[in-house]
Design a protein around this motif. Structure first.
Motif, PDB file in Angstrom:
ATOM      1  N   THR A 173      83.825  74.145   8.628  1.00 54.77           N
ATOM      2  CA  THR A 173      83.057  73.099   9.303  1.00 54.77           C
ATOM      3  C   THR A 173      83.469  72.932  10.762  1.00 54.77           C
ATOM      4  N   ALA A 174      84.769  72.820  11.008  1.00 59.07           N
ATOM      5  CA  ALA A 174      85.236  72.515  12.360  1.00 59.07           C
ATOM      6  C   ALA A 174      85.118  73.702  13.303  1.00 59.07           C
ATOM      7  N   PHE A 175      85.270  74.907  12.787  1.00 56.41           N
ATOM      8  CA  PHE A 175      85.236  76.079  13.669  1.00 56.41           C
ATOM      9  C   PHE A 175      83.930  76.859  13.553  1.00 56.41           C
ATOM     10  N   THR A 176      83.697  77.476  12.418  1.00 51.88           N
ATOM     11  CA  THR A 176      82.566  78.392  12.296  1.00 51.88           C
ATOM     12  C   THR A 176      81.231  77.693  12.541  1.00 51.88           C
ATOM     13  N   GLY A 177      80.991  76.612  11.821  1.00 52.78           N
ATOM     14  CA  GLY A 177      79.725  75.909  11.968  1.00 52.78           C
ATOM     15  C   GLY A 177      79.512  75.337  13.350  1.00 52.78           C
ATOM     16  N   GLN A 178      80.541  74.700  13.903  1.00 46.51           N
ATOM     17  CA  GLN A 178      80.395  74.076  15.217  1.00 46.51           C
ATOM     18  C   GLN A 178      80.298  75.109  16.336  1.00 46.51           C
ATOM     19  N   ALA A 179      81.031  76.200  16.229  1.00 47.98           N
ATOM     20  CA  ALA A 179      80.950  77.230  17.268  1.00 47.98           C
ATOM     21  C   ALA A 179      79.542  77.810  17.340  1.00 47.98           C
ATOM     22  N   ILE A 180      78.970  78.153  16.199  1.00 49.73           N
ATOM     23  CA  ILE A 180      77.638  78.756  16.180  1.00 49.73           C
ATOM     24  C   ILE A 180      76.587  77.762  16.655  1.00 49.73           C
ATOM     25  N   ALA A 181      76.636  76.536  16.130  1.00 49.37           N
ATOM     26  CA  ALA A 181      75.637  75.532  16.517  1.00 49.37           C
ATOM     27  C   ALA A 181      75.709  75.224  18.008  1.00 49.37           C
ATOM     28  N   THR A 182      76.916  75.054  18.522  1.00 48.78           N
ATOM     29  CA  THR A 182      77.077  74.726  19.941  1.00 48.78           C
ATOM     30  C   THR A 182      76.677  75.898  20.827  1.00 48.78           C
ATOM     31  N   GLY A 183      77.008  77.115  20.397  1.00 46.51           N
ATOM     32  CA  GLY A 183      76.636  78.288  21.180  1.00 46.51           C
ATOM     33  C   GLY A 183      75.128  78.414  21.346  1.00 46.51           C
ATOM     34  N   PHE A 184      74.386  78.187  20.279  1.00 42.78           N
ATOM     35  CA  PHE A 184      72.929  78.299  20.382  1.00 42.78           C
ATOM     36  C   PHE A 184      72.327  77.090  21.087  1.00 42.78           C
ATOM     37  N   ASP A 185      72.939  75.923  20.951  1.00 37.29           N
ATOM     38  CA  ASP A 185      72.481  74.767  21.736  1.00 37.29           C
ATOM     39  C   ASP A 185      72.642  75.044  23.227  1.00 37.29           C
ATOM     40  N   ARG A 186      73.725  75.705  23.593  1.00 39.43           N
ATOM     41  CA  ARG A 186      73.955  76.038  25.004  1.00 39.43           C
ATOM     42  C   ARG A 186      72.909  77.030  25.501  1.00 39.43           C
ATOM     43  N   ARG A 187      72.602  78.039  24.684  1.00 42.29           N
ATOM     44  CA  ARG A 187      71.620  79.035  25.107  1.00 42.29           C
ATOM     45  C   ARG A 187      70.233  78.423  25.269  1.00 42.29           C
ATOM     46  N   GLN A 188      69.894  77.473  24.412  1.00 45.96           N
ATOM     47  CA  GLN A 188      68.560  76.862  24.449  1.00 45.96           C
ATOM     48  C   GLN A 188      68.442  75.730  25.463  1.00 45.96           C
ATOM     49  N   GLY A 189      69.533  75.421  26.163  1.00 50.62           N
ATOM     50  CA  GLY A 189      69.484  74.403  27.197  1.00 50.62           C
ATOM     51  C   GLY A 189      69.721  72.991  26.716  1.00 50.62           C
ATOM     52  N   VAL A 190      70.012  72.816  25.414  1.00 51.84           N
ATOM     53  CA  VAL A 190      70.222  71.467  24.884  1.00 51.84           C
ATOM     54  C   VAL A 190      71.459  70.823  25.501  1.00 51.84           C
ATOM     55  N   LEU A 191      72.529  71.585  25.619  1.00 55.71           N
ATOM     56  CA  LEU A 191      73.771  71.021  26.144  1.00 55.71           C
ATOM     57  C   LEU A 191      73.633  70.592  27.594  1.00 55.71           C
ATOM     58  N   ARG A 192      72.854  71.321  28.351  1.00 55.50           N
ATOM     59  CA  ARG A 192      72.685  70.965  29.760  1.00 55.50           C
ATOM     60  C   ARG A 192      72.066  69.574  29.891  1.00 55.50           C
TER      61      ARG A 192
END
Length: 256
Positions: free
Chosen positions: A81-100
Motif C-alpha cells: 500500500t505505502a510503496f507500490t500502490g502509491q508510487a504507481i498512482a502518483t507517477g501516473f497522476d504526475r504524467r496526466q497533469g493532476v499533480l501540477r
C-alpha cells in the motif's frame, strides 16, 4: 406567509485541516475503488498468507510457522500500500497533469502528502483487520506484549515506504515507475519481508538488514513472535524515511 431563507453559505475558505481531510477521503476512496491496487493490497497478501501457512516452504526458522508467516505478510501489506500502490498512482497522476494542478491550488505540497499519508494509514488499518482475521482462523496467536511495538513498526514502515514511493514517482516517468515499483515489490519479498534475514546467506543477510524491507519484516517478527521492541529496526526505518523524504523534497517534479 413565511419568507424563504437563503441557503447557508460557508463562513470562509476551508481550513488546512479540512482540505487535508478531504484529500485523505479522496485518496482512500481511490485506493479502495481501484481493482489493481486491491489486488496488490489484499488479494496477494491473503494468498501469500494461506500458502505459507499450509506448506513447509520456504524455511521461516524458529517459532510457530503461522506466527512468523503472519508477521511477514503484515509487513508485505504495508509495502504493497505505502510503496507500490502509491508510487504507481502518483507517477501516473504526475504524467496526466493532476499533480501540477494540486500543487498550485490551496491543497499544496503539504496537503497532498498529508492526504496520502492519511489514506495509506486507513487502508493499512483495513489490511491489518482483514489479514489478522484470516490469520486468526489459521491459528495465529500474536504475542500480546508485541502488539504496541508492532503498531509502531507499521507506522514507521509506512512512512519510510511512502517517502520512497514519492521519491520514485516524482523523479521517474510513469512507465518506469510502473516497472520499477513492481520489480522492487517482488525483490523485497525475499529480502526480509516474507523471509527472515537470518534465513538468507550471510552476505545477503547483512544487506537486507539495512534495507527498509529487512527492518520492517524483522521488526514485525520480533514484536509479534517474540514480544520484543525492535529498536534497531526502528532506527533503520527512520533513517530511510529521512533520506527518502529529503530526496523527494529536493527532486520531486510535479509534471513530466
Amino acid at each position: 406567509m413565511t419568507t424563504p431563507t437563503a441557503p447557508s453559505v460557508p463562513s470562509g475558505p476551508a481550513t488546512s485541516a479540512q482540505r487535508w481531510l478531504a484529500q485523505t477521503r479522496f485518496e482512500t476512496a481511490t485506493i479502495l475503488g481501484h481493482g489493481e491496487q486491491l489486488l496488490v493490497a489484499l488479494v496477494l497478501p491473503v494468498l501469500a498468507l494461506v500458502g505459507m501457512a499450509l506448506t513447509d516452504v520456504p524455511d521461516l526458522g524458529p517459532g510457530r510457522r503461522i506466527d512468523v508467516a503472519t508477521a511477514g505478510v503484515l509487513a508485505l501489506a504495508v509495502v504493497s500500500t505505502a510503496f507500490t500502490g502509491q508510487a504507481i498512482a502518483t507517477g501516473f497522476d504526475r504524467r496526466q497533469g493532476v499533480l501540477r494542478f494540486l500543487g498550485v491550488g490551496p491543497l499544496g505540497r503539504e496537503g497532498l502528502i498529508a492526504g496520502k499519508l492519511g489514506a495509506v494509514g486507513l487502508v493499512i488499518l483495513v489490511q491489518l483487520v482483514v489479514l489478522g482475521g484470516v490469520a486468526a482462523v489459521l491459528g495465529w496467536r500474536p504475542e500480546p506484549a508485541g502488539v504496541l511495538p508492532a503498531l509502531v513498526t507499521v507506522g514507521l514502515g509506512a512512512a519510510a515506504f511512502l517517502a520512497l514511493a514519492m521519491l520514485l514517482a516524482g523523479t521517474v516517468r510513469a512507465e518506469g515507475v510502473l516497472a520499477l515499483a513492481n520489480l522492487v515489490w517482488v525483490l523485497l519479498l525475499g529480502l526480509g519481508i516474507l523471509l527472515p534475514t537470518d534465513r538468507l546467506p550471510d552476505g545477503v543477510a547483512g544487506l537486507a538488514r539495512v534495507l527498509p524491507s529487512g527492518a520492517l519484516g524483522d521488526g514485525m517478527r520480533l514484536a509479534l513472535v517474540e514480544g520484543g521492541w525492535p529498536l534497531a529496526q526502528w532506527l533503520v526505518l527512520a533513517g530511510w524515511t529521512l533520506a527518502a523524504g529529503l530526496g523527494a523534497a529536493r527532486w520531486f517534479r510535479w509534471s513530466d
